[in-house]
Design an enzyme around this catalytic site. Structure first.
Site, short mmCIF file in Angstrom:
data_model
loop_
_atom_site.label_atom_id
_atom_site.label_comp_id
_atom_site.label_asym_id
_atom_site.label_seq_id
_atom_site.Cartn_x
_atom_site.Cartn_y
_atom_site.Cartn_z
CB VAL A 76 -0.95 0.00 1.22
CG1 VAL A 76 -1.75 1.30 1.27
CG2 VAL A 76 -1.88 -1.20 1.16
CG ASP A 134 9.16 -0.31 6.04
OD1 ASP A 134 8.10 -0.51 5.42
OD2 ASP A 134 9.62 -1.12 6.87
NE ARG A 172 9.35 -2.63 0.85
CZ ARG A 172 8.95 -2.91 -0.36
NH1 ARG A 172 9.69 -3.70 -1.14
NH2 ARG A 172 7.83 -2.44 -0.83
CB THR A 195 -4.45 -3.67 10.45
OG1 THR A 195 -5.00 -3.57 9.13
CG2 THR A 195 -4.01 -2.31 10.92
CB THR A 255 -8.06 -2.76 6.78
OG1 THR A 255 -7.90 -2.59 5.38
CG2 THR A 255 -9.47 -3.27 7.07
CB CYS A 271 -7.67 -7.73 1.73
SG CYS A 271 -6.42 -6.45 1.55
NE ARG A 328 1.16 -9.19 3.61
CZ ARG A 328 0.81 -7.90 3.49
NH1 ARG A 328 0.69 -7.14 4.56
NH2 ARG A 328 0.57 -7.38 2.30
#
Length: 431
Positions: free
Chosen positions: A23, A41, A46, A92, A127, A267, A338
């Site tokens: 995102v 981050d 990364r 989240t 979210t 999601c 994930r």
């Protein structure tokens, strides 16, 4: 009496994107084309990879990274000091009991709170359940900064709508829902996003409305897939090809084109639990949403049981059998592992005594080993497997064709095309 600071967001105001995953990175790149941005981050590896033009999520190309001329990448919180707009895009997830895990969100709020100044904006995209921004995050911001919401700083919520692996629907092409903690702040936040979103924006009437809109998007999809999964179970009992039924029903203009399968990811397989958690905290148990979640979570076991029954009927054995699983990521053409439900399928097969090899040209083998203890094979043997299950419809598998895939199976093997990637007569089983 002190007056609230100006709400105006100016083109020179620096933006901090907190969290550079699926995102945050596209958002940082898009804003970085036209205004100063700090992409932050906590993962130093990364940041180092991105500085070399390498995005392991494959959402942003090296050319796109280079085009974001005003984007600076950092893992040092001190670099956030001169930012005026903070956009939080951290994960989240849920915990082992399917409860919301706000750890990363609250830690990010602490980091932002430490850098917050009068007149700043904090916008959340992660979210959450309705009320989380104002009830969970804002108190952390106020505690860390010593500032007060709507007196010293402003908050907003704009739910992310990134579809990992989708090269057609990119960030600027997806309508953006926006909201703010005051009407004036909402106008400024909406204008900020409108500067990069060509598809337009939708200003929600409150932060809670925007939060609720996000959480029901994937709850609706989850329930629709659960319905089709249940239909597939029923049609399998009736020896009717589910894909053929859906193709016939799909000739009606208002039939929704959902397909059965394993529902994982960060999601669809997670967001409904945020809504049910909030509902249960208010004394209401949402039966329909939870029923859909249970059904979808159980699909790995259903597929494994059906596969083993067919294997035994064909004369095979579970105790000494070998199975090749094609695909481990939670969806096609995406490296994200994930909450992938392919793992539940693998564990069920192993419980039956089968030896399982996993082949996924898109996934990272170091990550799969670290996350699940699964070592991917990059060259499965020919004529070696009693069964093959195509679990994820990567383009590489489709391009191979069923004949090349089946070459890895022994004579008389079972080929389960879980994704209905090939015509019905090219596999032994479909969901």
């Amino acid at each position: 009496m002190a007056t609230a600071p100006s709400t105006e967001i100016k083109p020179a105001d620096k933006i901090a994107i907190i969290g550079l995953g699926y995102v945050g990175l596209p958002l940082a790149v898009e804003f970085g084309k036209s205004r100063p941005v700090i992409g932050f981050d906590v993962n130093k590896q990364r940041i180092a990879a991105l500085q070399q033009g390498q995005d392991d999520t494959r959402e942003v190309s090296s050319d796109e990274l280079a085009a974001a001329a005003s984007l600076t990448l950092s893992a040092d919180p001190a670099d956030l000091a001169d930012c005026r707009i903070f956009i939080v895009t951290v994960p989240t997830p849920i915990d082992g009991a399917n409860r919301p895990d706000l750890t990363a969100l609250l830690k990010a709020s602490e980091t932002v709170g430490n850098a917050l100044s009068v007149g700043d904006y904090v916008i959340y995209e992660s979210t959450v359940f309705p009320g989380a921004t104002e009830d969970e995050c804002v108190p952390v911001l106020e505690d860390r900064s010593g500032l007060a919401l709507n007196q010293d700083f402003y908050a907003g919520y704009s739910p992310e709508r990134i579809n990992p692996g989708d090269k057609t629907h990119r960030l600027p092409d997806i309508c953006k829902v926006t909201s703010g903690s005051t009407p004036a702040a909402a106008d400024q936040i909406d204008a900020l996003y409108a500067s990069i979103i060509t598809a337009g924006t939708h200003k929600a009437q409150s932060i809670k409305v925007a939060e609720a809109a996000k959480v029901i998007e994937n709850t609706q999809r989850d329930l629709n897939i659960a319905l089709v999964n249940e239909l597939a179970i029923i049609f399998n009992l009736m020896d009717i090809d589910t894909e053929a039924v859906l193709a016939a029903a799909g000739t009606k203009w208002n039939f929704l084109p959902f397909r059965p399968g394993l529902v994982g990811g960060h999601c669809i397989g997670v967001d409904p639990y945020y809504l049910t958690h909030k509902a249960e905290s208010l004394g209401y148990r949402p039966e329909i949403i939870l029923a859909g979640r249970r059904l979808n979570d159980d699909m790995g076991a259903y597929v494994a049981n059906g596969f083993v029954k067919s294997l035994l009927k064909s004369g095979g054995t579970a105790q000494a059998g070998r199975v090749l699983i094609l695909g481990l990521t939670f969806k096609e053409n995406c490296p994200d592992l994930r909450n992938t439900k392919v793992v539940s399928l693998i564990r069920e097969l192993e419980d039956f005594g089968l030896t399982v090899d996993v082949w996924d040209p898109v996934a990272d083998t170091v990550e799969s080993d670290a996350e699940y203890g699964i070592q991917l094979t990059d060259a499965p043997a020919l004529d070696a497997y009693d069964g093959i299950i195509l679990a994820v419809g990567h383009t590489q598998f489709k391009d191979m064709g069923s004949k090349a895939i089946r070459a890895h199976g022994k004579p008389g093997h079972i080929f389960y095309d879980l994704k209905s990637l090939f015509p019905r007569d090219e596999s032994d089983m479909r969901l």
